[in-house]
Design a protein around this motif. Sequence first.
Motif, mmCIF file in Angstrom:
data_model
loop_
_atom_site.group_PDB
_atom_site.id
_atom_site.type_symbol
_atom_site.label_atom_id
_atom_site.label_comp_id
_atom_site.label_asym_id
_atom_site.label_seq_id
_atom_site.Cartn_x
_atom_site.Cartn_y
_atom_site.Cartn_z
ATOM 1 N N SER A 55 1.027 -10.618 -5.319
ATOM 2 C CA SER A 55 2.127 -9.643 -5.354
ATOM 3 C C SER A 55 1.908 -8.625 -6.460
ATOM 4 N N MET A 56 1.401 -9.092 -7.580
ATOM 5 C CA MET A 56 1.132 -8.204 -8.707
ATOM 6 C C MET A 56 0.052 -7.180 -8.347
ATOM 7 N N ILE A 57 -1.012 -7.623 -7.695
ATOM 8 C CA ILE A 57 -2.103 -6.719 -7.305
ATOM 9 C C ILE A 57 -1.613 -5.679 -6.300
ATOM 10 N N HIS A 58 -0.850 -6.133 -5.303
ATOM 11 C CA HIS A 58 -0.302 -5.188 -4.327
ATOM 12 C C HIS A 58 0.602 -4.144 -5.007
ATOM 13 N N SER A 59 1.394 -4.584 -5.946
ATOM 14 C CA SER A 59 2.308 -3.672 -6.650
ATOM 15 C C SER A 59 1.541 -2.707 -7.538
ATOM 16 N N LEU A 60 0.468 -3.195 -8.148
ATOM 17 C CA LEU A 60 -0.369 -2.326 -8.987
ATOM 18 C C LEU A 60 -1.056 -1.266 -8.124
ATOM 19 N N ASN A 61 -1.460 -1.646 -6.920
ATOM 20 C CA ASN A 61 -2.029 -0.670 -5.983
ATOM 21 C C ASN A 61 -1.035 0.450 -5.696
ATOM 22 N N ALA A 62 0.217 0.076 -5.479
ATOM 23 C CA ALA A 62 1.259 1.071 -5.212
ATOM 24 C C ALA A 62 1.449 1.982 -6.425
ATOM 25 N N PHE A 63 1.471 1.390 -7.605
ATOM 26 C CA PHE A 63 1.641 2.138 -8.861
ATOM 27 C C PHE A 63 0.528 3.174 -9.023
ATOM 28 N N LEU A 64 -0.726 2.751 -8.853
ATOM 29 C CA LEU A 64 -1.873 3.644 -9.045
ATOM 30 C C LEU A 64 -1.947 4.703 -7.944
ATOM 31 N N SER A 65 -1.578 4.334 -6.731
ATOM 32 C CA SER A 65 -1.603 5.300 -5.620
ATOM 33 C C SER A 65 -0.600 6.421 -5.849
ATOM 34 N N VAL A 66 0.578 6.066 -6.354
ATOM 35 C CA VAL A 66 1.594 7.078 -6.662
ATOM 36 C C VAL A 66 1.076 8.046 -7.720
ATOM 37 N N LEU A 67 0.484 7.513 -8.785
ATOM 38 C CA LEU A 67 -0.047 8.369 -9.852
ATOM 39 C C LEU A 67 -1.167 9.265 -9.333
ATOM 40 N N LEU A 68 -2.040 8.715 -8.483
ATOM 41 C CA LEU A 68 -3.179 9.480 -7.976
ATOM 42 C C LEU A 68 -2.746 10.603 -7.044
ATOM 43 N N GLY A 99 -1.653 1.765 1.671
ATOM 44 C CA GLY A 99 -2.125 0.886 2.729
ATOM 45 C C GLY A 99 -3.634 0.702 2.702
ATOM 46 N N ILE A 100 -4.371 1.793 2.469
ATOM 47 C CA ILE A 100 -5.832 1.705 2.395
ATOM 48 C C ILE A 100 -6.266 0.873 1.202
ATOM 49 N N SER A 101 -5.596 1.072 0.070
ATOM 50 C CA SER A 101 -5.963 0.314 -1.139
ATOM 51 C C SER A 101 -5.669 -1.179 -0.967
ATOM 52 N N GLN A 102 -4.600 -1.493 -0.232
ATOM 53 C CA GLN A 102 -4.294 -2.906 0.021
ATOM 54 C C GLN A 102 -5.390 -3.544 0.879
ATOM 55 N N PHE A 103 -5.924 -2.778 1.816
ATOM 56 C CA PHE A 103 -7.014 -3.282 2.649
ATOM 57 C C PHE A 103 -8.277 -3.505 1.819
ATOM 58 N N GLU A 124 -2.554 -3.594 7.310
ATOM 59 C CA GLU A 124 -2.147 -3.249 5.941
ATOM 60 C C GLU A 124 -1.427 -1.905 5.906
ATOM 61 N N ILE A 125 -1.961 -0.950 6.668
ATOM 62 C CA ILE A 125 -1.311 0.368 6.719
ATOM 63 C C ILE A 125 0.051 0.265 7.396
ATOM 64 N N ARG A 126 0.117 -0.505 8.486
ATOM 65 C CA ARG A 126 1.389 -0.688 9.191
ATOM 66 C C ARG A 126 2.434 -1.323 8.281
ATOM 67 N N ASN A 127 2.049 -2.392 7.579
ATOM 68 C CA ASN A 127 2.989 -3.079 6.695
ATOM 69 C C ASN A 127 3.499 -2.165 5.590
ATOM 70 N N THR A 128 2.589 -1.360 5.034
ATOM 71 C CA THR A 128 2.986 -0.437 3.964
ATOM 72 C C THR A 128 3.989 0.585 4.474
#
Length: 286
Positions: A55-68, A99-103, A124-128
């Motif tokens: 859960s932490m890794i998935h959330s960190l992906n979201a955090f970094l994707s927003v910044l990027l 979604g791509i980063s989660q994959f 992963e993209i669908r879930n996101t």
Amino acid sequence: MVQKFLKQPYPYYFKGKNLWIIAALIFGMSMSFNFFFEPFVVYRPEHKVSFFWISMIHSLNAFLSVLLIIGLNNLSVNEDKWTVGNEIVLISGVLLTIGISQFLVRDQIYANPDNWSMRYFLEEIRNTYMVGILFAVILVPMNYLRLMKAHLKTAQTLNNQQQSDFFPQSVKLLPIVTQQKSDDFDLNLDEFLFAKSEGNYLEIYFENGEKTNKVLKRMTLKELESQLKSFPHFFKTHRSFLVNLQKVAQVKGNAQGYQLEIKSYSDSLPVSRGMINDFERKYKVS
């Protein structure tokens, strides 16, 4: 109806400190939602690490994707032309990146021989998008309506004020110095409507009965503003506009802030989001 809604002005909040705050909120919301609610099928035997760290890794992906994605968008965004449609497109881009980063991290957290399959890529993209759109569909219209209602109400209050309460003028003609001495002129304060910056030049608009006259002068908006600082009713509403508040016929509110209707002029002038509070104070005092 939908197309009209998508073209409505919308405030752009994703710059500076706000971007980090929003990214942090998304990290917290994502972590809580994934860990406590487990919205999707969790098959623990294939986990390489604990579900907490997944859960932490998935959330960190979201955090970094927003910044990027939003950080890149900030390099070229025009805040004054930002719309509801732009907001939705930006959110969609962020969700696709998440979604791509989660994959891409699946192989690090799941012991599944099909990690790199198209099935899991699309999943992963669908879930996101399922989670992201749920929040976006609720929050974007709610925030739009909230801002629209607030600015419309304040605009009505400003319009109800007596125009006679503006600061009195004892000077009618004010000598203005430009970058070229031969271009210096006397500014008629009674007729001056607004000035608009155009590169190294300034378009200055004057009231002429029911019509508007325009002159072009070689000077910056900042130079004109400094020479008019003794007259509080001349106000910079936007980085490109200096307006005579005495000539405002009506204040219109929208989700992004205010648009000003000027006497004898057909188009509306913007009040930038960063100037909204100063404009309200200035107009109320005036």
